[in-house]
Design a protein around this motif. Structure first.
Motif, short mmCIF file in Angstrom:
data_model
loop_
_atom_site.label_atom_id
_atom_site.label_comp_id
_atom_site.label_asym_id
_atom_site.label_seq_id
_atom_site.Cartn_x
_atom_site.Cartn_y
_atom_site.Cartn_z
N GLU A 68 -24.56 10.61 -33.52
CA GLU A 68 -23.25 10.22 -32.96
C GLU A 68 -22.76 8.93 -33.61
O GLU A 68 -21.59 8.81 -33.98
CB GLU A 68 -23.37 10.04 -31.45
CG GLU A 68 -22.05 9.78 -30.77
CD GLU A 68 -22.21 9.67 -29.27
OE1 GLU A 68 -21.61 8.73 -28.69
OE2 GLU A 68 -22.92 10.49 -28.67
N THR A 69 -23.65 7.98 -33.79
CA THR A 69 -23.29 6.72 -34.45
C THR A 69 -22.88 6.98 -35.90
O THR A 69 -21.88 6.45 -36.38
CB THR A 69 -24.48 5.74 -34.41
OG1 THR A 69 -24.79 5.48 -33.04
CG2 THR A 69 -24.15 4.44 -35.11
N TYR A 101 -21.69 9.71 -37.09
CA TYR A 101 -20.40 10.40 -37.10
C TYR A 101 -19.26 9.39 -37.03
O TYR A 101 -18.30 9.48 -37.79
CB TYR A 101 -20.31 11.39 -35.94
CG TYR A 101 -19.01 12.15 -35.95
CD1 TYR A 101 -18.86 13.28 -36.76
CD2 TYR A 101 -17.93 11.73 -35.19
CE1 TYR A 101 -17.66 13.97 -36.80
CE2 TYR A 101 -16.73 12.42 -35.22
CZ TYR A 101 -16.60 13.53 -36.02
OH TYR A 101 -15.40 14.21 -36.07
N ARG A 102 -19.40 8.41 -36.14
CA ARG A 102 -18.34 7.39 -36.03
C ARG A 102 -18.23 6.57 -37.32
O ARG A 102 -17.15 6.22 -37.73
CB ARG A 102 -18.62 6.47 -34.84
CG ARG A 102 -18.25 7.06 -33.50
CD ARG A 102 -18.23 6.02 -32.39
NE ARG A 102 -19.49 5.31 -32.22
CZ ARG A 102 -20.53 5.74 -31.51
NH1 ARG A 102 -20.44 6.91 -30.90
NH2 ARG A 102 -21.63 5.03 -31.41
N GLU A 103 -19.37 6.26 -37.94
CA GLU A 103 -19.37 5.40 -39.12
C GLU A 103 -19.05 6.14 -40.42
O GLU A 103 -18.48 5.56 -41.34
CB GLU A 103 -20.74 4.73 -39.28
CG GLU A 103 -21.06 3.75 -38.17
CD GLU A 103 -22.50 3.25 -38.23
OE1 GLU A 103 -23.28 3.73 -39.08
OE2 GLU A 103 -22.84 2.38 -37.42
N GLY A 120 -18.08 9.80 -40.58
CA GLY A 120 -17.29 11.02 -40.46
C GLY A 120 -16.00 11.00 -41.27
O GLY A 120 -15.68 11.98 -41.96
#
Length: 162
Positions: free
Chosen positions: A9-10, A12-14, A16
């Protein structure tokens, strides 16, 4: 939520947006970029131990994205070469950029892919090596050869270093 999901998830934010740009930069993949991004993270989730062991999780994801893109090209048109022979595009039009795009387009596929990962996606040599699953020395030699070829093509009157 387990640690692997949290890490993904981290990432993906950084990462993606960069991966989405990677897919959108290839005209034959642009329309399905969001789906390919999802496939990239789904594949990473299938093997959380590989992600955890990666020297650079970002480079590992670019490596997966590269394979996801190749798979999509293979499914779409089996006759399409798996090397990225698509035209390099830029938003700003000017004669020098057109010459540069043409020169980059004439580079061998391996050199072009390595160069574009460095220039477009700002991957380090180590990250490129991991993404392409090649030794770092090969990254260096491909980039050196690409720069040498571009200099010779774009400025033929100037002496070039070997």
């Amino acid at each position: 939520m387990n640690p692997a999901h949290r890490q993904l998830e981290t990432l993906y934010r950084e990462t993606g947006a960069n991966l989405l740009a990677y897919f959108r930069s290839r005209p034959t993949l642009a329309l399905q970029a969001e789906d390919l991004l999802q496939d990239t993270f789904a594949r990473a989730l299938q093997h959380p131990e590989r992600l955890a062991a990666a020297l650079s999780p970002r480079a590992y994801l670019f490596g997966i994205a590269r394979h996801v893109g190749h798979d999509a090209l293979r499914r779409a048109a089996p006759a399409v070469a798996l090397t990225d022979d698509e035209e390099w595009t830029a938003e700003v039009e000017d004669a020098r950029l057109a010459d540069m795009r043409e020169a980059v387009g004439r580079l061998p596929a391996a050199q072009r892919e390595t160069l574009l990962l460095k220039l477009r996606h700002d991957l380090s040599y180590e990250e490129i090596a991991e993404a392409l699953d090649i030794p770092i020395g090969t990254v260096r030699s491909r980039l050196h050869a690409a720069v040498h070829a571009l200099r010779a093509t774009l400025n033929p009157a100037s002496p070039t270093r070997p």
